[in-house]
Design a protein around this motif. Structure first.
Motif, PDB file in Angstrom:
ATOM      1  N   LEU A  36      -2.531   0.126  -6.256  1.00  0.00           N
ATOM      2  CA  LEU A  36      -1.511  -0.822  -6.690  1.00  0.00           C
ATOM      3  C   LEU A  36      -0.219  -0.114  -7.075  1.00  0.00           C
ATOM      4  O   LEU A  36       0.879  -0.652  -6.881  1.00  0.00           O
ATOM      5  CB  LEU A  36      -2.026  -1.628  -7.883  1.00  0.00           C
ATOM      6  N   ALA A  37      -0.336   1.083  -7.636  1.00  0.00           N
ATOM      7  CA  ALA A  37       0.851   1.820  -8.063  1.00  0.00           C
ATOM      8  C   ALA A  37       1.729   2.199  -6.877  1.00  0.00           C
ATOM      9  O   ALA A  37       2.954   2.292  -6.995  1.00  0.00           O
ATOM     10  CB  ALA A  37       0.440   3.063  -8.845  1.00  0.00           C
ATOM     11  N   GLU A  38       1.095   2.391  -5.710  1.00  0.00           N
ATOM     12  CA  GLU A  38       1.848   2.759  -4.509  1.00  0.00           C
ATOM     13  C   GLU A  38       2.185   1.555  -3.636  1.00  0.00           C
ATOM     14  O   GLU A  38       2.788   1.712  -2.574  1.00  0.00           O
ATOM     15  CB  GLU A  38       1.035   3.781  -3.699  1.00  0.00           C
ATOM     16  N   GLY A  39       1.803   0.364  -4.055  1.00  0.00           N
ATOM     17  CA  GLY A  39       2.159  -0.847  -3.328  1.00  0.00           C
ATOM     18  C   GLY A  39       1.329  -1.143  -2.101  1.00  0.00           C
ATOM     19  O   GLY A  39       1.734  -1.946  -1.244  1.00  0.00           O
ATOM     20  N   VAL A  40       0.149  -0.519  -1.993  1.00  0.00           N
ATOM     21  CA  VAL A  40      -0.697  -0.736  -0.817  1.00  0.00           C
ATOM     22  C   VAL A  40      -1.064  -2.212  -0.659  1.00  0.00           C
ATOM     23  O   VAL A  40      -1.203  -2.720   0.457  1.00  0.00           O
ATOM     24  CB  VAL A  40      -1.971   0.140  -0.919  1.00  0.00           C
ATOM     25  N   GLN A  41      -1.179  -2.918  -1.789  1.00  0.00           N
ATOM     26  CA  GLN A  41      -1.584  -4.326  -1.768  1.00  0.00           C
ATOM     27  C   GLN A  41      -0.564  -5.218  -1.068  1.00  0.00           C
ATOM     28  O   GLN A  41      -0.876  -6.349  -0.682  1.00  0.00           O
ATOM     29  CB  GLN A  41      -1.815  -4.831  -3.202  1.00  0.00           C
ATOM     30  N   LYS A  42       0.648  -4.726  -0.878  1.00  0.00           N
ATOM     31  CA  LYS A  42       1.696  -5.528  -0.241  1.00  0.00           C
ATOM     32  C   LYS A  42       1.685  -5.412   1.279  1.00  0.00           C
ATOM     33  O   LYS A  42       2.376  -6.158   1.963  1.00  0.00           O
ATOM     34  CB  LYS A  42       3.065  -5.097  -0.772  1.00  0.00           C
ATOM     35  N   GLY A  43       0.901  -4.469   1.792  1.00  0.00           N
ATOM     36  CA  GLY A  43       0.888  -4.231   3.229  1.00  0.00           C
ATOM     37  C   GLY A  43       0.125  -5.302   4.000  1.00  0.00           C
ATOM     38  O   GLY A  43      -0.739  -6.001   3.469  1.00  0.00           O
ATOM     39  N   GLY A  44       0.458  -5.410   5.278  1.00  0.00           N
ATOM     40  CA  GLY A  44      -0.156  -6.435   6.113  1.00  0.00           C
ATOM     41  C   GLY A  44      -1.648  -6.258   6.292  1.00  0.00           C
ATOM     42  O   GLY A  44      -2.380  -7.254   6.415  1.00  0.00           O
ATOM     43  N   ASP A  45      -2.117  -5.010   6.317  1.00  0.00           N
ATOM     44  CA  ASP A  45      -3.544  -4.782   6.512  1.00  0.00           C
ATOM     45  C   ASP A  45      -4.357  -5.411   5.392  1.00  0.00           C
ATOM     46  O   ASP A  45      -5.366  -6.085   5.643  1.00  0.00           O
ATOM     47  CB  ASP A  45      -3.842  -3.277   6.590  1.00  0.00           C
ATOM     48  N   TYR A  46      -3.913  -5.198   4.141  1.00  0.00           N
ATOM     49  CA  TYR A  46      -4.678  -5.774   3.035  1.00  0.00           C
ATOM     50  C   TYR A  46      -4.417  -7.271   2.896  1.00  0.00           C
ATOM     51  O   TYR A  46      -5.321  -8.041   2.558  1.00  0.00           O
ATOM     52  CB  TYR A  46      -4.385  -5.058   1.714  1.00  0.00           C
ATOM     53  N   ARG A  47      -3.205  -7.703   3.187  1.00  0.00           N
ATOM     54  CA  ARG A  47      -2.917  -9.147   3.111  1.00  0.00           C
ATOM     55  C   ARG A  47      -3.762  -9.931   4.107  1.00  0.00           C
ATOM     56  O   ARG A  47      -4.047 -11.105   3.893  1.00  0.00           O
ATOM     57  CB  ARG A  47      -1.436  -9.395   3.382  1.00  0.00           C
ATOM     58  N   ALA A  48      -4.171  -9.288   5.181  1.00  0.00           N
ATOM     59  CA  ALA A  48      -5.050  -9.958   6.142  1.00  0.00           C
ATOM     60  C   ALA A  48      -6.431 -10.191   5.551  1.00  0.00           C
ATOM     61  O   ALA A  48      -7.139 -11.124   5.951  1.00  0.00           O
ATOM     62  CB  ALA A  48      -5.159  -9.125   7.417  1.00  0.00           C
ATOM     63  N   VAL A  49      -6.808  -9.366   4.592  1.00  0.00           N
ATOM     64  CA  VAL A  49      -8.085  -9.532   3.899  1.00  0.00           C
ATOM     65  C   VAL A  49      -7.941 -10.523   2.756  1.00  0.00           C
ATOM     66  O   VAL A  49      -8.734 -11.456   2.591  1.00  0.00           O
ATOM     67  CB  VAL A  49      -8.593  -8.170   3.366  1.00  0.00           C
ATOM     68  N   ASN A  50      -6.904 -10.320   1.935  1.00  0.00           N
ATOM     69  CA  ASN A  50      -6.642 -11.191   0.794  1.00  0.00           C
ATOM     70  C   ASN A  50      -5.161 -11.570   0.797  1.00  0.00           C
ATOM     71  O   ASN A  50      -4.311 -10.760   0.400  1.00  0.00           O
ATOM     72  CB  ASN A  50      -7.000 -10.486  -0.517  1.00  0.00           C
ATOM     73  N   PRO A  51      -4.812 -12.765   1.257  1.00  0.00           N
ATOM     74  CA  PRO A  51      -3.403 -13.151   1.372  1.00  0.00           C
ATOM     75  C   PRO A  51      -2.626 -13.056   0.067  1.00  0.00           C
ATOM     76  O   PRO A  51      -1.402 -12.894   0.085  1.00  0.00           O
ATOM     77  CB  PRO A  51      -3.481 -14.609   1.865  1.00  0.00           C
ATOM     78  N   GLN A  52      -3.330 -13.145  -1.070  1.00  0.00           N
ATOM     79  CA  GLN A  52      -2.636 -13.037  -2.355  1.00  0.00           C
ATOM     80  C   GLN A  52      -2.226 -11.601  -2.651  1.00  0.00           C
ATOM     81  O   GLN A  52      -1.319 -11.359  -3.444  1.00  0.00           O
ATOM     82  CB  GLN A  52      -3.531 -13.585  -3.478  1.00  0.00           C
ATOM     83  N   GLY A  53      -2.907 -10.649  -2.039  1.00  0.00           N
ATOM     84  CA  GLY A  53      -2.557  -9.253  -2.235  1.00  0.00           C
ATOM     85  C   GLY A  53      -3.019  -8.673  -3.550  1.00  0.00           C
ATOM     86  O   GLY A  53      -2.522  -7.623  -3.976  1.00  0.00           O
ATOM     87  N   PHE A  54      -3.977  -9.323  -4.204  1.00  0.00           N
ATOM     88  CA  PHE A  54      -4.479  -8.837  -5.483  1.00  0.00           C
ATOM     89  C   PHE A  54      -5.820  -8.137  -5.281  1.00  0.00           C
ATOM     90  O   PHE A  54      -6.500  -8.313  -4.272  1.00  0.00           O
ATOM     91  CB  PHE A  54      -4.689  -9.995  -6.459  1.00  0.00           C
ATOM     92  N   VAL A  55      -6.193  -7.346  -6.260  1.00  0.00           N
ATOM     93  CA  VAL A  55      -7.577  -6.886  -6.373  1.00  0.00           C
ATOM     94  C   VAL A  55      -8.153  -7.517  -7.639  1.00  0.00           C
ATOM     95  O   VAL A  55      -7.406  -7.848  -8.559  1.00  0.00           O
ATOM     96  CB  VAL A  55      -7.670  -5.341  -6.448  1.00  0.00           C
TER      97      VAL A  55
END
Length: 211
Positions: A36-55
């Motif tokens: 989260l500190a590096e903003g990985v949650q904002k990337g398209g790869d993770y948004r495809a898993v969780n559109p909210q981008g949260f863990v």
């Protein structure tokens, strides 16, 4: 049952809750770190898993689940023992109230994205940001202590861990990181001390995770 996959961040309070719940239920799971500190949650790869981008996000039993309390309830419904919720409806309502006070009232005001917005877009100083954090934590924990006190035991409710403790331990971990004094909350501290000695809680601690 196929092995579960937990999209995780070691310091995320919400992900910490799910690690505890999975450990209590004895679920074998693979961790995939979303920094989260590096903003990985904002990337398209993770948004495809969780559109909210949260863990957290949990892949289990062929399903993709989000939101820590929803995941914990799913685990409790599909793996009944050890129970995270009392069977008595009034006791269950009390435990849910304690858990929701933490997850919905205390934590959202102090999570990473809020703190980043305060420091970035709003330009508050580091000291002001820390004061914001400590203010809302202290206000929330004061109410939580009063709510828990009449029915607390070794844990926040009684003498077995519940969903309330699953939420409490990560919140107090973060409170200590920001040097929030915890002396005014003896019942919360007792529950936290009991829980953190439990192997399922201990194994979920951020210091035990890959960063």
């Amino acid at each position: 049952m196929s092995r579960a996959v937990l999209y995780d961040y070691f310091r995320s309070s919400a992900a910490y809750r799910v690690r505890i719940a999975l450990n209590l239920k004895g679920v074998d799971y693979e961790q995939r770190s979303i920094n989260l500190a590096e903003g990985v949650q904002k990337g398209g790869d993770y948004r495809a898993v969780n559109p909210q981008g949260f863990v957290p996000c949990l892949e289990i039993d062929g399903h993709t689940l989000t939101q820590s309390l929803s995941i914990a309830v799913y685990l409790d419904q599909t793996i009944p023992e050890p129970a995270l919720m009392p069977r008595d409806p009034i006791d269950g309502a009390h435990v849910r109230s304690l858990a929701l006070m933490i997850a919905c009232d205390i934590h959202p005001l102090n999570n990473l994205r809020v703190l980043k917005y305060l420091a970035g877009e709003l330009g508050v100083s580091e000291a002001q940001k820390d004061e914001w954090y400590r203010h809302w934590i202290a206000e929330g924990l004061t109410a939580l202590e009063a709510m828990a006190k009449p029915r607390a035991g070794a844990y926040l409710f009684g003498d077995q861990p519940t969903l309330a403790d699953v939420c409490l331990v990560p919140q107090l971990y973060n409170a200590r990181r920001f040097n929030v004094p915890l002396d005014p909350y003896p019942y919360l501290r007792r529950a936290d001390e009991t829980a953190t000695a439990h192997p399922a809680f201990a194994a979920a601690h951020p210091d035990k995770q890959d960063h």
